[in-house]
Design a protein around this motif. Structure first.
Motif: not given
Length: 425
Positions: A228-257
């Protein structure tokens, strides 16, 4: 992906990183293509400027002067017809080579050719000792009635399984415990897409080098994720985040293949290498400050260590050597858990820092107070992956009668169940 300006200025650093990671890559070829590309691009831009300038003047000209201008435009177009295909060819070749450049590892990464050269950092607990002949996880799982591999193979082929009864409940308990731990630390939980476009696989660095290990849905031109690293890290693809938003912390559940390409004949017994598994992954996105991202690295690593200590599993933390670090990582720690049937510590978690490598590919940036934009740093680490984690749980907590004691922290998630008892045949 790295900054080509950095590669031009520091080719020896890149070459040293390639050597340390034991990865085949010709930096001199890249720099040669880069130089030719810049010359060809400049030539094409000059030709286009000449064509546009003269074409604009033609309606104002008369007679011989006009004929000369028309002839000039024709000559320019002929030259462009040769230069533009060459430019496109060079751009494509340049892009392919850039995707192959590994991120140089940090100086603290040790030399080494395999996981045998990883350096132990610390250890929790000691290898389990038994007063009876211990069974391996596959024998235990079959005796407990929590696993059916033959029927899974009949339906789906090799390296597949049915996890059932208390085994299914135990997996859900593990994931819920991991998610509760991470949410208590401020991580945002997500259930993520498990089918993604090629851009996400390239952007997170799993393509082109890992393409042979990925299941591909040809009709739809989509890919099954191996983490799930792939969709989690890609979640903000093509975006510009504000410094105040960082750091972002996500935990994602998925099946993996994973196809496990190149691993055939290795680890074929039991749960160690499978085509499908489930996982909770943790990721961090932060400013591109090495000190900040190092703190994030140890935060992610600490979360997994806390989880493993809570489960009571003997394990060690190891600093991965150069050859064990992937293309994008600058630093990787592994948690290796004691597996009695293998008589060794084996990897159950991998904590990686990638600096700007993924963010450049994904065009993921942040804006500071001065209005300038910068590429982010990204990090990831396993929280828990199943059923591989079943190997140490079943084997370390087995009892002489074939039952398995459930780790105390998981019992509330299993309605107070303390042991999984063997089933009579």
């Amino acid at each position: 992906m790295l900054d080509i300006a950095f590669i031009r200025s520091n080719p020896e650093i890149i070459k040293e990183g390639i050597r340390k990671k034991r990865m085949p890559m010709d930096v001199d070829e890249l720099l040669s293509v880069d130089e030719e590309l810049r010359k060809t691009r400049a030539e094409v831009e000059s030709l286009r400027a000449d064509r546009n300038r003269v074409s604009k003047d033609i309606p104002k000209l008369m007679g011989e002067e006009r004929d000369q201008a028309v002839e000039l435009v024709k000559n320019v177009k002929d030259r462009m017809a040769q230069a533009e295909p060459r430019l496109k060819e060079l751009e494509e070749r340049f892009d392919r080579l850039m995707l192959m450049v590994p991120n140089p590892p940090l100086d603290m990464v040790p030399e080494g050719d395999s996981d045998d050269d990883n350096v132990e950092v610390r250890r929790f607990g000691e290898p389990t000792q038994f007063a009876f002949p211990p069974k391996d996880h596959l024998e235990l799982a079959e005796g407990l009635g929590i696993l059916d591999m033959p029927r899974a193979v009949k339906i789906s082929g090799a390296r597949m399984y049915f996890l059932k009864n208390e085994g299914a409940l135990l997996e859900f308990a593990l994931f819920r415990f991991a998610l509760d731990l991470l949410v208590s630390k401020g991580f945002q939980p997500m259930i993520v897409p498990q089918i993604v476009r090629r851009d996400a696989m390239i952007g997170t660095g799993f393509f082109p080098l890992g393409e042979e290990d990925t299941f591909f849905i040809e009709k739809d031109q989509l890919y099954l994720v191996g983490t799930s690293e792939v969709p989690l890290v890609s979640y903000h693809m093509d975006e510009i985040l504000n410094e105040k938003e960082l750091p972002k912390h996500y935990c994602g559940y998925s099946s993996c293949f994973r196809r496990e390409a190149g691993s055939y004949g290795r680890d074929t017994r039991g749960f160690y290498r499978l085509h499908q598994f489930n996982k909770v992954e943790q990721i961090a996105i932060c400013v591109n400050d090495p000190e900040v991202s190092m703190k994030e690295h140890y935060l992610l690593l600490g979360n997994s260590e806390e989880l493993m200590r809570s489960l009571g599993l003997p394990h060690r933390v190891a600093l991965a050597c150069g050859a064990e670090i992937g293309q994008g990582q600058v630093l990787k720690h592994e948690i290796e858990t004691w597996m009695p049937s293998r008589n060794t510590y084996s990897e159950t978690h991998s904590c990686s820092s990638l600096h700007e490598f993924q963010a450049r590919r994904l065009r993921l940036r942040w804006r500071g107070k001065n209005g300038k934009t910068h590429y982010c740093h990204t990090l990831n680490n396993t929280a828990i992956a199943s059923p591989r984690i079943f190997i140490p749980i079943l084997e370390n907590f087995q009892n002489e009668d074939g039952s398995v004691t459930i780790p105390e922290v998981l019992r509330p998630y299993m309605n107070g169940m303390e042991r999984i008892e063997p089933k009579s045949k």
